[in-house]
Design a protein around this motif. Sequence first.
Motif, short mmCIF file in Angstrom:
data_model
loop_
_atom_site.label_atom_id
_atom_site.label_comp_id
_atom_site.label_asym_id
_atom_site.label_seq_id
_atom_site.Cartn_x
_atom_site.Cartn_y
_atom_site.Cartn_z
N TYR A 85 0.83 -1.21 0.00
CA TYR A 85 0.00 0.00 0.00
C TYR A 85 0.86 1.25 0.00
N ALA A 86 1.90 1.28 0.80
CA ALA A 86 2.78 2.45 0.89
C ALA A 86 4.16 1.99 1.30
N THR A 87 5.18 2.73 0.89
CA THR A 87 6.55 2.40 1.28
C THR A 87 7.34 3.69 1.41
N GLY A 88 8.56 3.58 1.91
CA GLY A 88 9.37 4.77 2.14
C GLY A 88 8.97 5.55 3.37
N ILE A 89 8.23 4.91 4.29
CA ILE A 89 7.81 5.55 5.54
C ILE A 89 8.87 5.28 6.59
N ALA A 90 9.26 6.29 7.31
CA ALA A 90 10.28 6.10 8.35
C ALA A 90 9.68 5.36 9.54
N ALA A 91 9.96 4.07 9.62
CA ALA A 91 9.57 3.24 10.78
C ALA A 91 8.09 3.38 11.15
N PRO A 92 7.18 2.94 10.28
CA PRO A 92 5.76 2.96 10.66
C PRO A 92 5.48 1.98 11.78
N ARG A 93 4.79 2.43 12.79
CA ARG A 93 4.55 1.58 13.97
C ARG A 93 3.05 1.30 14.10
N LEU A 94 2.42 1.74 15.19
CA LEU A 94 1.01 1.43 15.41
C LEU A 94 0.14 2.08 14.33
N ILE A 95 -0.93 1.38 13.94
CA ILE A 95 -1.88 1.87 12.94
C ILE A 95 -3.29 1.73 13.50
N ARG A 96 -4.07 2.81 13.45
CA ARG A 96 -5.46 2.75 13.94
C ARG A 96 -6.38 3.43 12.93
N LYS A 97 -7.54 2.84 12.77
CA LYS A 97 -8.54 3.39 11.86
C LYS A 97 -9.38 4.43 12.57
N ALA A 98 -9.50 5.59 11.95
CA ALA A 98 -10.44 6.61 12.44
C ALA A 98 -11.85 6.20 12.06
N PRO A 99 -12.87 6.73 12.74
CA PRO A 99 -14.24 6.34 12.42
C PRO A 99 -14.63 6.55 10.96
N ASN A 100 -14.01 7.53 10.28
CA ASN A 100 -14.36 7.78 8.88
C ASN A 100 -13.58 6.87 7.92
N GLY A 101 -12.70 6.00 8.45
CA GLY A 101 -11.95 5.08 7.61
C GLY A 101 -10.52 5.48 7.36
N ASP A 102 -10.13 6.73 7.68
CA ASP A 102 -8.72 7.13 7.54
C ASP A 102 -7.85 6.25 8.43
N LEU A 103 -6.64 6.00 7.99
CA LEU A 103 -5.68 5.21 8.76
C LEU A 103 -4.64 6.15 9.35
N PHE A 104 -4.57 6.19 10.69
CA PHE A 104 -3.58 6.99 11.40
C PHE A 104 -2.42 6.08 11.77
N VAL A 105 -1.20 6.54 11.47
CA VAL A 105 0.00 5.73 11.69
C VAL A 105 1.00 6.53 12.50
N ALA A 106 1.55 5.91 13.54
CA ALA A 106 2.62 6.54 14.32
C ALA A 106 3.96 6.27 13.64
N ALA A 107 4.60 7.34 13.17
CA ALA A 107 5.97 7.26 12.67
C ALA A 107 6.87 7.70 13.82
N SER A 108 7.22 6.75 14.67
CA SER A 108 7.76 7.07 15.99
C SER A 108 9.13 7.73 15.93
N THR A 109 10.02 7.24 15.07
CA THR A 109 11.38 7.78 15.05
C THR A 109 11.45 9.17 14.47
N SER A 110 10.49 9.53 13.62
CA SER A 110 10.47 10.88 13.05
C SER A 110 9.51 11.80 13.80
N ASN A 111 8.92 11.32 14.90
CA ASN A 111 8.02 12.13 15.73
C ASN A 111 6.88 12.73 14.92
N GLN A 112 6.16 11.83 14.21
CA GLN A 112 5.04 12.27 13.40
C GLN A 112 3.86 11.30 13.53
N ILE A 113 2.68 11.84 13.35
CA ILE A 113 1.48 11.04 13.14
C ILE A 113 1.04 11.28 11.70
#
Length: 430
Positions: A85-113
């Motif tokens: 589905y996607a690549t080149g993401i800096a260390a994707p960790r936990l993934i959770r679905k928002a109620p509208n279907g969006d996927l939120f992903v913690a990119a922990s090492t880069s301090n981003q959601i």
Amino acid sequence: MHRRQFFSAGLLLTIATCAGAQQVLTGQDAFTDVTKQAPGVRRKLTVADLPKPFATPSVDPGNHVEPRPADAWPIVPKGFKVEQYATGIAAPRLIRKAPNGDLFVAASTSNQILVFRGVTADGKPKLTSVFTSEVVQPFGINFYPAGPNPKWVYIGNTDSIVRFAYKSGDLKATGHAQKLADIPGGGKLRGGGHWTRDIAFTKDGTKMLVSVGSHSNHDDPDEHKEEFHRADVLEFTPAGKFVKIYASGIRNCVGEAIHPVTGELWCSTNERDTLGDNLVPDYITHVQEDGFYGWPYSYMGSNPDPSLIGKHPELTSKAIVPDVLLQPHFASLEMTFVDSKALPASYNGDIFASEHGSWNKAKRAGYEVIRVPMKDGHATGEYEDFMTGFVTADGKIWGRPVGVAEGEDGSLFVTDDGSNSIWHVIYTGK
């Protein structure tokens, strides 16, 4: 149920069977490594199967990750397919679905959601966005209150719980982080301390349950004050007021989930290392409020840790045996319950969990996604290999599953911080 034995590849295998049911590897044959893992293989470990401490040496072969070979791809059961589905993401960790279907992903090492929306005809995200960079080693993500229109997205930083104002469909935070609570922070990924923090809300919305892993492998909290409020699930109000230790002795509950029917909290847990190849099992379990799960004084009930024998018998005597014993050193991370028309009906209500992979085991184990069968809201004690192939035949690691979530259409998405990818698992029935 009955048991039968047969020889395969020179090994005596013990398999439990019952009429119309899938065969299950039991006893010593339930222990595994990546050479024996394959989609559909089911195992059940029990406390009676465990060896004594130090039955084998404690080894550290490492878990160095290589680039994915051109011919390597995740392997799933017949009837499923996998797309990148996607690549080149800096260390994707936990993934959770928002109620509208969006996927939120913690990119922990880069301090981003990060936010990923939709799937194009060629299997890629329709939209991607950085929701916020105002986080510190983020991992846990959750939405509050429950329902189609949450007002907040909560983030588990390594040392605090924060939240951002949110309305359904937001791709970027519209305001700054609101800090709700400090929690014990930091830790190392290997050989001890844990830095991930997950967040779950009870079904009635009154409790926020935060998992905080231990600072050490098995240090005595009586003598190591840095273990205060660690190896626990902590209860807060949704506004961030500390209430109590909800459950204790859980070395590292990396992934939390609330059972959608029973409302019970469940944990996907990393147990201790250095006691041998086949000790101590990681586990997935429902969590009893005010329950004690052994760490560091005992494991799998009242089995004593050899470095802490005789300590706190008032605790070890009531230590709870988890529901599902996984392979030792699996590094069990995020888990989720599925209820999807896009998956086989037999999967509904089951758990899927990501097994990041071992470092303290002579023969590698984990590096896969597993399925945990459930019956009437309870685990059977078995688990099944579902998505494998992240280690090559010659033992090179190229992928390490971390998170797993059900997408808007009911298909599965798996984050992998080895190949820095998100994989999309689709049931075709073919």
